[in-house]
Design a protein around this motif. Structure first.
Motif, PDB file in Angstrom:
ATOM      1  N   ARG A 317       0.903  -1.108  -0.081  1.00 22.28           N
ATOM      2  CA  ARG A 317      -0.174  -0.049  -0.244  1.00 22.28           C
ATOM      3  C   ARG A 317       0.856   1.029  -0.082  1.00 22.28           C
ATOM      4  NH1 ARG A 317      -2.792  -2.958   3.541  1.00 22.28           N
ATOM      5  NH2 ARG A 317      -2.306  -2.044   5.260  1.00 22.28           N
ATOM      6  N   ALA A 318       1.894   1.206   0.855  1.00 24.58           N
ATOM      7  CA  ALA A 318       3.000   2.425   0.958  1.00 24.58           C
ATOM      8  C   ALA A 318       3.448   2.678  -0.658  1.00 24.58           C
ATOM      9  CB  ALA A 318       3.924   2.224   1.970  1.00 24.58           C
ATOM     10  N   GLY A 319       3.821   1.400  -0.942  1.00 19.47           N
ATOM     11  CA  GLY A 319       4.494   1.715  -2.319  1.00 19.47           C
ATOM     12  C   GLY A 319       3.619   2.063  -3.510  1.00 19.47           C
ATOM     13  N   VAL A 365       4.237  -9.245 -14.196  1.00 19.01           N
ATOM     14  CA  VAL A 365       3.426  -9.489 -12.893  1.00 19.01           C
ATOM     15  C   VAL A 365       1.847  -9.510 -13.181  1.00 19.01           C
ATOM     16  CG1 VAL A 365       2.606  -8.033 -10.880  1.00 19.01           C
ATOM     17  CG2 VAL A 365       5.048  -8.087 -11.710  1.00 19.01           C
ATOM     18  N   LEU A 366       1.288 -10.425 -12.547  1.00 17.91           N
ATOM     19  CA  LEU A 366      -0.180 -10.625 -12.708  1.00 17.91           C
ATOM     20  C   LEU A 366      -0.930  -9.806 -11.720  1.00 17.91           C
ATOM     21  CD1 LEU A 366      -0.435 -14.509 -13.696  1.00 17.91           C
ATOM     22  CD2 LEU A 366       0.070 -12.465 -15.069  1.00 17.91           C
ATOM     23  N   THR A 367      -1.896  -9.097 -12.114  1.00 13.94           N
ATOM     24  CA  THR A 367      -2.591  -8.336 -11.257  1.00 13.94           C
ATOM     25  C   THR A 367      -3.886  -8.348 -11.595  1.00 13.94           C
ATOM     26  OG1 THR A 367      -2.408  -6.286 -12.411  1.00 13.94           O
ATOM     27  CG2 THR A 367      -0.624  -6.611 -10.679  1.00 13.94           C
ATOM     28  N   HIS A 368      -5.011  -7.569 -10.916  1.00 15.65           N
ATOM     29  CA  HIS A 368      -6.381  -7.757 -11.539  1.00 15.65           C
ATOM     30  C   HIS A 368      -7.164  -6.319 -11.217  1.00 15.65           C
ATOM     31  CE1 HIS A 368     -10.132  -9.424 -12.701  1.00 15.65           C
ATOM     32  NE2 HIS A 368     -10.498  -9.772 -11.423  1.00 15.65           N
ATOM     33  N   VAL A 369      -8.413  -6.263 -11.805  1.00 17.01           N
ATOM     34  CA  VAL A 369      -8.972  -4.989 -11.612  1.00 17.01           C
ATOM     35  C   VAL A 369     -10.259  -5.302 -10.396  1.00 17.01           C
ATOM     36  CG1 VAL A 369      -8.674  -4.541 -14.103  1.00 17.01           C
ATOM     37  CG2 VAL A 369     -10.943  -5.663 -13.252  1.00 17.01           C
ATOM     38  N   ALA A 388       7.163  -8.320  -2.736  1.00 17.55           N
ATOM     39  CA  ALA A 388       6.313  -7.194  -2.910  1.00 17.55           C
ATOM     40  C   ALA A 388       6.823  -5.963  -3.602  1.00 17.55           C
ATOM     41  CB  ALA A 388       5.760  -6.708  -1.441  1.00 17.55           C
ATOM     42  N   VAL A 389       8.373  -6.003  -3.082  1.00 24.23           N
ATOM     43  CA  VAL A 389       8.907  -4.872  -3.875  1.00 24.23           C
ATOM     44  C   VAL A 389       9.341  -4.971  -5.203  1.00 24.23           C
ATOM     45  CG1 VAL A 389      11.362  -3.743  -3.823  1.00 24.23           C
ATOM     46  CG2 VAL A 389      10.268  -4.201  -1.520  1.00 24.23           C
ATOM     47  N   GLU A 390       9.476  -6.191  -5.708  1.00 23.27           N
ATOM     48  CA  GLU A 390       9.782  -6.807  -7.066  1.00 23.27           C
ATOM     49  C   GLU A 390       8.363  -6.631  -7.713  1.00 23.27           C
ATOM     50  OE1 GLU A 390      11.169 -10.915  -7.402  1.00 23.27           O
ATOM     51  OE2 GLU A 390      10.506 -11.012  -9.797  1.00 23.27           O
ATOM     52  N   GLY A 391       7.296  -6.699  -7.170  1.00 24.82           N
ATOM     53  CA  GLY A 391       6.021  -6.383  -7.882  1.00 24.82           C
ATOM     54  C   GLY A 391       5.852  -4.858  -8.162  1.00 24.82           C
ATOM     55  N   LEU A 392       6.089  -4.412  -7.030  1.00 20.10           N
ATOM     56  CA  LEU A 392       6.051  -2.441  -7.276  1.00 20.10           C
ATOM     57  C   LEU A 392       6.841  -2.034  -8.231  1.00 20.10           C
ATOM     58  CD1 LEU A 392       6.024  -1.766  -3.248  1.00 20.10           C
ATOM     59  CD2 LEU A 392       4.012  -1.372  -4.760  1.00 20.10           C
ATOM     60  N   GLN A 393       8.249  -2.580  -8.377  1.00 19.01           N
ATOM     61  CA  GLN A 393       9.147  -2.151  -9.565  1.00 19.01           C
ATOM     62  C   GLN A 393       8.299  -2.648 -10.737  1.00 19.01           C
ATOM     63  OE1 GLN A 393      12.383  -4.355  -8.274  1.00 19.01           O
ATOM     64  NE2 GLN A 393      13.118  -2.706  -6.941  1.00 19.01           N
ATOM     65  N   ALA A 394       7.855  -3.510 -11.062  1.00 21.69           N
ATOM     66  CA  ALA A 394       7.243  -3.880 -12.051  1.00 21.69           C
ATOM     67  C   ALA A 394       5.874  -3.040 -12.535  1.00 21.69           C
ATOM     68  CB  ALA A 394       6.629  -5.321 -12.294  1.00 21.69           C
ATOM     69  N   ILE A 395       5.177  -2.799 -11.617  1.00 16.93           N
ATOM     70  CA  ILE A 395       4.054  -1.633 -11.708  1.00 16.93           C
ATOM     71  C   ILE A 395       4.481  -0.326 -12.014  1.00 16.93           C
ATOM     72  CG2 ILE A 395       2.105  -0.552 -10.576  1.00 16.93           C
ATOM     73  CD1 ILE A 395       1.893  -3.279  -8.823  1.00 16.93           C
ATOM     74  N   ASP A 396       5.377  -0.086 -11.540  1.00 16.19           N
ATOM     75  CA  ASP A 396       6.316   1.264 -11.788  1.00 16.19           C
ATOM     76  C   ASP A 396       6.553   1.209 -13.259  1.00 16.19           C
ATOM     77  OD1 ASP A 396       7.793   3.437 -11.523  1.00 16.19           O
ATOM     78  OD2 ASP A 396       9.474   2.904 -10.372  1.00 16.19           O
TER      79      ASP A 396
END
Ligand code: PLP
Length: 403
Positions: A317-319, A365-369, A388-396
């Motif tokens: 959430r913070a990321g 990274v797999l995410t959803h709506v 979690a950090v790896e996921g945030l980097q991919a969303i970035d």
């Protein structure tokens, strides 16, 4: 043509068009990662929509399922089986309830919840007490009773007539609720966090207000914890954050870590109405699904496990909040608890949540709506801080390709 693309075109020919899967055929998983049939690796922040609580191929789950299927795969409720009795005891040991009924899905758990609420009133001779109150933006499933309780007109369109006896009210407004809950109300059904409807949290104290309004009117309170249950929000069940006890709770999704299982749990005083012959399903108490459930419960109840869910959720959430600021208002609100997280796209963002999901997938990274403007993360509960950090980097990176 990749193997995934080949499956996508074959699927289009044989599957009804009610789903639009990504053109990715998943082959196997390991922990928080999944691999497609072409060998691409993805970090899984969706867990089959909040289901694969232990991630993929968790040794406790695979062992339990393999051992059980080697012994007996199905008994029906004509006979008992040990995994079902043990799982029922464990679930009841973690919540307000005295007894439960096992079924196969979240919609079915809600059907049972609605039926037992009406039947309990009927048994008391309170035969006009049939109405079920639910909340705008809710989601309770696609079967007719659960669908009628789902207060989103888009899901009803073209499927009428809906079953009778359902009332809808805006969430978060005790006064409005008190007007709708009457001596004709059998139950109020509420998700502690409205997940499909956009990861919407109720104002603090609202669940307690629902409890109090139900008590004043003689109605039962059903919490739908299909998505929020089994550690998803950092407590075993999300209503436990508020210290409120319902009369009935519906469960599914994470309960068996990926095998189809649901449950309706309740106080014995309510559940005694489901006497022999009133309700049933062939696969209820399926021993393989229940053995999987026991494995899930074993991991979830390890000391520190739920605290870890809370901590990793806080990191995500913070990321996301930080990414929202850095990408000029990409996210205007980041909501949720534990590992049920929604990030709402800002009003000036020129793409929708689906486009962001696709961009994330391109970044591995797999995410959803959760609706058109909310990115939803419901990863396996075993997700680590590093993942979690790896996921945030991919969303970035995904946001950078879109903004
Ligand atoms: C809160 C809630 N209730 C019920 C359901 C329906 O569950 P199922 O798809 O297993 O029928 C869902 C599914 O997303 C849900 O999120």
């Amino acid at each position: 043509m990749s193997k995934s693309q080949e499956y996508a075109s074959r699927a289009e020919a044989v599957f009804l068009p009610n789903y639009r899967p990504a053109p990715v055929a998943l082959d196997r998983g390991e922990g928080a990662f999944v691999y497609d049939v072409d060998g691409h690796r993805y970090l899984d922040l969706v867990a089959g929509i909040a289901v694969s609580a232990l991630g993929h191929a968790h040794p406790a789950l695979t062992r339990a399922v393999a051992e059980q299927v080697n012994k007996i795969a199905h008994t029906s409720m004509l006979y008992l089986n040990a995994p079902a009795v043990e799982l029922a005891e464990k679930i009841i040991g973690t919540c307000f309830a005295d007894q439960l009924y096992f079924c196969n899905s979240g919609a079915e758990a809600n059907e049972a919840a609605i039926k037992v609420a009406r039947r309990a009133a009927w048994d008391r001779g309170d035969k006009d007490r049939v109405r079920i109150v639910s909340f705008v933006h809710s989601f309770h499933g696609r079967t007719y009773g659960a669908l009628a309780a789902t207060a989103q007109p888009k899901y009803h369109e073209g499927f009428g007539p809906m079953p009778e006896g359902f009332d809808y009210v805006e969430p978060g407004d005790p006064e409005a609720l008190a007007k709708v809950v009457t001596e004709r109300t059998a139950a109020v059904i509420i998700e502690p966090i409205q997940a499909e409807g956009g990861v919407r949290e109720h104002p603090p104290g609202f669940l307690a207000a629902v409890r109090q309004i139900c008590d004043a009117a003689g109605a039962l309170m059903i919490v739908d914890e299909v998505q929020t249950g089994f550690g998803r929000t950092g407590r075993m069940f999300a209503h436990q954050h508020e210290g409120v006890e319902p009369d009935i709770m519906s469960l599914a999704k994470g309960i068996a870590g990926g095998l189809p299982l649901g449950a309706m749990v309740c106080r014995a005083e309510v559940g005694k109405s489901l006497v022999v012959g009133t309700h049933a399903t062939t696969y209820g108490t399926n021993p393989v699904a229940c053995a999987a459930g026991n494995a899930v419960m074993g991991v979830l109840t390890q000391p520190g496990f739920l605290e870890q869910v809370d901590a990793v959720g806080a990191t995500l959430r913070a990321g996301l909040t930080e990414l929202g600021l850095r990408h000029r208002g990409a996210f205007t609100a980041v909501r949720g608890k534990g590992l049920l997280i929604g990030a709402e796209l800002g009003p000036d963002v020129g793409f929708d949540a689906k486009a962001l999901v696709e961009a994330c997938r391109a970044q591995g990274v797999l995410t959803h709506v959760a609706g058109p403007r909310v990115l939803r993360l419901v990863p396996p509960l075993i997700l680590t801080e590093g993942q979690a950090v790896e996921g945030l980097q991919a969303i970035d990176r995904a946001l950078s390709t879109l903004m």
